[in-house]
Design an enzyme around this catalytic site. Sequence first.
Site: not given
Ligand code: ADP
Length: 160
Positions: A17, A91
């Site tokens: 993130h 991803r």
């Molecule tokens: P949600 O429940 O809304 O998917 P997350 O906290 O899992 O919330 O993810 C928030 C955003 O961050 C999503 O768009 C997800 O694809 C992105 N994300 C999560 N992990 C990564 C990562 N390792 N690299 C890039 N983006 C990521």
Amino acid sequence: MNIAVYPGTFDPFTNGHKDLVTRAASHIFDKVYVCVVEKSNKETLFSSSERIDLAKKSLVELTNVEVIGFDGLLVDFAAKLDAKVILRGLRVVSDFEYEFQMSSMNKKLNQNIESIFLTPSESYAFLSSSLVKEIAKLGGDVSSFVSNDVKNALLRKFSK
Ligand code: ADP
């Protein structure tokens, strides 16, 4: 001002993130709001205030990034913040279907707001909050996936 909202559950905030927000806030947007969904449909390990606090601590050095909690329609929240862009990460192929649906629906709800997707840096492509929780629960070392504060918070949760 070129403003984006980056919504998510962030249960908990990971280096993946952070990498995405850092790239967005350094070369693409003037301001990024990290919007932490307070009442998630998913069952969360951390409360909303814990998730917000951990995201804030992971992002202190980024001066044009602000972490806020929200509930309700994302497009309405984005409009209130004057954001024209919803930022999400893509991803793997399995992320695509859900993201495609969400962005199409958000577009229907507010045509002035665009969804923009960033792919992760190579080293974070496999990283997800769920995987981090799984590893921490099994006693594995998550130091290279999350900040120190998040690591300690995970240790506290799973030592109970
Ligand atoms: P949600 O429940 O809304 O998917 P997350 O906290 O899992 O919330 O993810 C928030 C955003 O961050 C999503 O768009 C997800 O694809 C992105 N994300 C999560 N992990 C990564 C990562 N390792 N690299 C890039 N983006 C990521």
